[in-house]
Design a protein around this motif. Structure first.
Motif, PDB file in Angstrom:
ATOM      1  N   UNK A 124       0.879  -1.158   0.000  1.00 27.47           N
ATOM      2  CA  UNK A 124       0.000   0.000   0.000  1.00 27.47           C
ATOM      3  C   UNK A 124       0.922   1.214   0.000  1.00 27.47           C
ATOM      4  N   UNK A 125       0.940   1.932  -1.121  1.00 26.66           N
ATOM      5  CA  UNK A 125       1.862   3.058  -1.266  1.00 26.66           C
ATOM      6  C   UNK A 125       1.319   4.309  -0.578  1.00 26.66           C
ATOM      7  N   UNK A 126       2.189   4.965   0.167  1.00 27.85           N
ATOM      8  CA  UNK A 126       1.796   6.183   0.880  1.00 27.85           C
ATOM      9  C   UNK A 126       2.160   7.377   0.005  1.00 27.85           C
ATOM     10  N   UNK A 127       1.153   8.104  -0.483  1.00 28.01           N
ATOM     11  CA  UNK A 127       1.421   9.219  -1.394  1.00 28.01           C
ATOM     12  C   UNK A 127       1.293  10.557  -0.654  1.00 28.01           C
ATOM     13  N   UNK A 128       0.617  11.540  -1.255  1.00 28.79           N
ATOM     14  CA  UNK A 128       0.599  12.878  -0.646  1.00 28.79           C
ATOM     15  C   UNK A 128      -0.169  12.918   0.667  1.00 28.79           C
ATOM     16  N   UNK A 129       0.298  13.773   1.569  1.00 28.94           N
ATOM     17  CA  UNK A 129      -0.330  13.840   2.886  1.00 28.94           C
ATOM     18  C   UNK A 129      -0.373  15.264   3.406  1.00 28.94           C
ATOM     19  N   UNK A 130      -1.104  15.442   4.494  1.00 31.06           N
ATOM     20  CA  UNK A 130      -1.167  16.745   5.170  1.00 31.06           C
ATOM     21  C   UNK A 130      -1.369  16.504   6.656  1.00 31.06           C
ATOM     22  N   UNK A 131      -0.698  17.322   7.468  1.00 35.50           N
ATOM     23  CA  UNK A 131      -0.866  17.226   8.921  1.00 35.50           C
ATOM     24  C   UNK A 131      -1.269  18.598   9.453  1.00 35.50           C
ATOM     25  N   UNK A 132      -2.372  18.627  10.209  1.00 33.82           N
ATOM     26  CA  UNK A 132      -2.858  19.859  10.841  1.00 33.82           C
ATOM     27  C   UNK A 132      -2.623  19.686  12.342  1.00 33.82           C
TER      28      UNK A 132
END
Lengths: 198, 377, 85
Positions: free
Chosen positions: B4-12
């Motif tokens: 399962x490839x981990x692509x773009x992300x965001x952390x708030x």
């Protein structure tokens, strides 16, 4: 050839009635939820003092699992895949009420829906995979897909899956034992049929 | 082996509203934890002001229409979608991890309808906001939820019903949870000190995060989830197991299935809540799994415990650790205070990594282990 | 057995949901944890709440409970010494 999974056994607790594989096991007119649950506890000849300390959701889960696990052999690796609508809202409200005076740690610990999975694991010594899903209504597609995936990938030899909801003392319990042997094929349609019509 | 490839992300989080702001702070060992008082009780916690959220949210939609947690999650998902304009919103599923959702509405609904308290409704609100057409899924399995959501997504890929998914996670710093952990006498009056001798409890925090995952290998250098396992302690619903049974079992299960032995694991992102019993339980499990020399970190000194968000945020940070060949410090760790020798990271360091292990444990006796791999082009 | 002993046993049974137990079933010198009544860590936390609620005693150090909750006798002794209500 692809291995098939089956709904080997199932339990339903609804409207003061307990059903096992479609036949009525127990009925009681008790209007109070806790009293009703205690009647079922006695009916099943349970001797498990911890039961009385549990929240309603865990009590329902323990009673339904007791029926499944005493009528079937099961492995320590049995997976538990439960779902509901109200998460732990009933326990949440009770804990919230306790915070008006003295916040109760014994209530707080039940303010997560997966605690019932922990209680069942302790009672039956299950050390397998757990997952608790929340959805507006019983998502038979998700439960079938995820349970099948776990079994197919050999993450578990069998599983107990279903719906366990409690809110405002209204409960709806439907748990199935999924195994490589049985009569009813484990499919979304069959799960739905058993849940709504049987 | 399926990936399962981990692509773009965001952390708030209190550290910032983008992954890069978060990473910058994490590299520098800056903590988002501040002194925090509720009901006359003093602790430290990670808190994001409504003002800051609304300032960021204003450009997307009317802030008063959404709860604080919804806004945080929308901000996270929006960033992922902005980076991937080609995503088909009709087919992509949304998987949400949360323990308590909009729990702040329980004692003060404000102008929101009653049903907004349901976790399913929360997920539907997010889904409707972005025009997703698939039924959203919600995982609520205590403090392993965020990582379990990744596991579940990977396993569901086997159905072939979808190739991409958005996994998001979020939880609030609420009086409900603060009061609960206080009744457990588990809140620290100080910045929490994972694995340290004088650790005395947790700090809570709030955060939201989102990540695009895929079963298809991207054309660039990437990180993928290659193994996942969870196990129940079958011991106690809140007290960590003295033998670390479930965690040990989860770790050995993925070590066996992936064939990645302890000496090949370059970094271990632990749960490390900084309670006496949790950190000791993890230590026993890591010792049994022969992970004593692997660099181990806890992010709780930076974020506090963000409950349903924590294991997903820490998985995302594990991804960057692999991509950038770096180890992050265990903020506030001083003198080791656990019963077995462990290699707890005390500062930021560069290190070439191939595999990173992420673990988490939670109430209900649940435990989780995830194995991440770096893939070259 | 003093009134406080009986009162304590009643509230322990009620607060900790020790269903089917009577005051007579708890011996004043019996260990509350481990082999005795078989209470666990959550029960210990509830007993801390009980001390505060009924007797106005606030335990600030969680490890203090371990020594106080050894038996009903010890609890009663501690309450007599420290109660504010």
């Amino acid at each position: 050839m692809q291995n098939q999974d089956y709904i080997k056994d199932w339990v339903k607790i609804r409207n003061n009635r307990v059903f096992h594989c479609g036949s009525l096991l127990f009925e009681n007119k008790e209007a109070d939820l806790n009293k009703f649950l205690k009647c079922v506890y006695s009916e099943l000849n349970l001797d498990y003092p911890k039961f009385h300390k549990m929240d309603g959701l865990s009590k329902l889960g323990i009673l339904a699992s007791e029926i499944l696990f005493t009528s079937n052999s099961f492995s320590e690796e049995t997976a538990l895949i439960f779902s509901n609508k109200s998460s732990s809202l009933e326990a949440d409200r009770q804990f919230q009420a306790s915070t008006e005076s003295f916040a109760s740690p014994a209530l707080f610990v039940y303010t997560l829906p997966n605690i019932v999975l922990g209680e069942i694991s302790i009672k039956f010594n299950l050390k397998g995979e757990n997952a608790f899903f929340v959805s507006e209504k019983f998502d038979t597609e998700l439960i079938t897909d995820y349970t099948s995936a776990l079994l197919k990938e050999e993450k578990a030899p069998q599983a107990v899956c279903g719906w366990l909801n409690l809110q405002n003392d209204e409960y709806d319990v439907f748990l199935c034992l999924i195994s490589s042997r049985g009569k009813t094929l484990f499919s979304e349609e069959n799960l739905e049929h058993l849940y709504y019509f049987e | 082996m399926r990936h399962l490839y981990l692509l773009d992300d965001a952390i708030i989080s209190p550290l910032g509203f983008t992954t890069s702001e978060n990473l910058k702070a994490v590299r520098q060992g800056i903590s988002g934890i501040q002194p925090y008082t509720f009901s006359g009780i003093k602790t430290y916690a990670g808190f994001i002001s409504n003002k800051k959220i609304d300032a960021g949210f204003y450009e997307i939609a009317a802030p008063e229409k959404y709860t604080k947690l919804e806004k945080m999650l929308i901000l996270a998902i929006q960033q992922v979608l902005d980076k991937n304009p080609g995503l088909d919103r009709a087919s992509i599923p949304l998987i949400l991890s949360t323990t308590k959702g909009n729990i702040d509405l329980l004692d003060n609904l404000g102008n929101f309808p009653k049903n907004r308290i349901y976790l399913g409704k929360l997920a539907q609100t997010l889904s409707d906001f972005f025009g997703f057409k698939q039924k959203p899924m919600v995982v609520s399995n205590a403090c392993i939820s965020g990582g379990l959501a990744l596991s579940i997504t990977k396993r569901l890929m086997i159905t072939g019903k979808f190739k991409n998914a958005i996994v998001c996670a979020g939880d609030l710093l609420s009086n409900f949870v603060l009061t609960g952990f206080n009744s457990f006498q588990a809140l620290s009056k100080n910045p929490c000190k994972p694995f340290s001798e004088n650790r005395d409890g947790i700090n809570l925090g709030e955060a939201a995060t989102a990540i695009l995952v895929s079963s298809e290998k991207p054309k660039t250098k990437s990180v993928s989830l290659i193994g996942e396992a969870s196990a129940n302690d079958a011991n106690h619903i809140s007290g960590p197991s003295k033998t670390g049974e479930g965690l040990f079992k989860s770790i050995t299960s993925i070590v066996q299935k992936t064939g990645i032995s302890p000496e090949n694991i370059g970094f271990l992102s632990a749960h490390g809540t900084a309670t006496l019993y949790n950190d000791e339980m993890e230590t026993v499990a890591f010792d049994r799994a022969k992970l004593n020399t692997v660099p181990i970190n806890s992010f709780k000194g930076i974020y506090g415990h963000t409950l349903g968000a924590s294991a997903l945020i820490e998985s995302i940070l594990s991804k960057y650790s692999l991509l950038n060949s770096e180890l992050y410090a265990t903020v506030n760790f001083d003198k080791t205070g656990v019963s077995k020798p462990l290699n707890i990271t005390s500062e930021y360091a560069k290190k070439e990594l191939s595999y990173v292990l992420k673990t988490a444990s939670g109430f209900g006796g649940c435990n989780l282990a995830l194995m991440f791999k770096k893939n070259l082009v | 057995m003093t009134n406080l002993h009986t009162e304590l046993k009643k509230s322990i049974i009620e607060q900790l949901n020790l269903e089917d137990m009577q005051v007579e079933d708890i011996a004043s010198d019996e260990p509350l944890f481990g082999d005795g009544l078989g209470l666990d860590s959550i029960d210990a936390l509830e007993l801390i709440v009980l001390l505060e609620k009924d007797y106005g005693i606030k335990l600030t150090d969680p490890t203090q409970g371990r020594e106080i909750f050894t038996s009903v006798n010890r609890m009663a002794e501690f309450i007599e010494e420290n109660r504010t209500k």
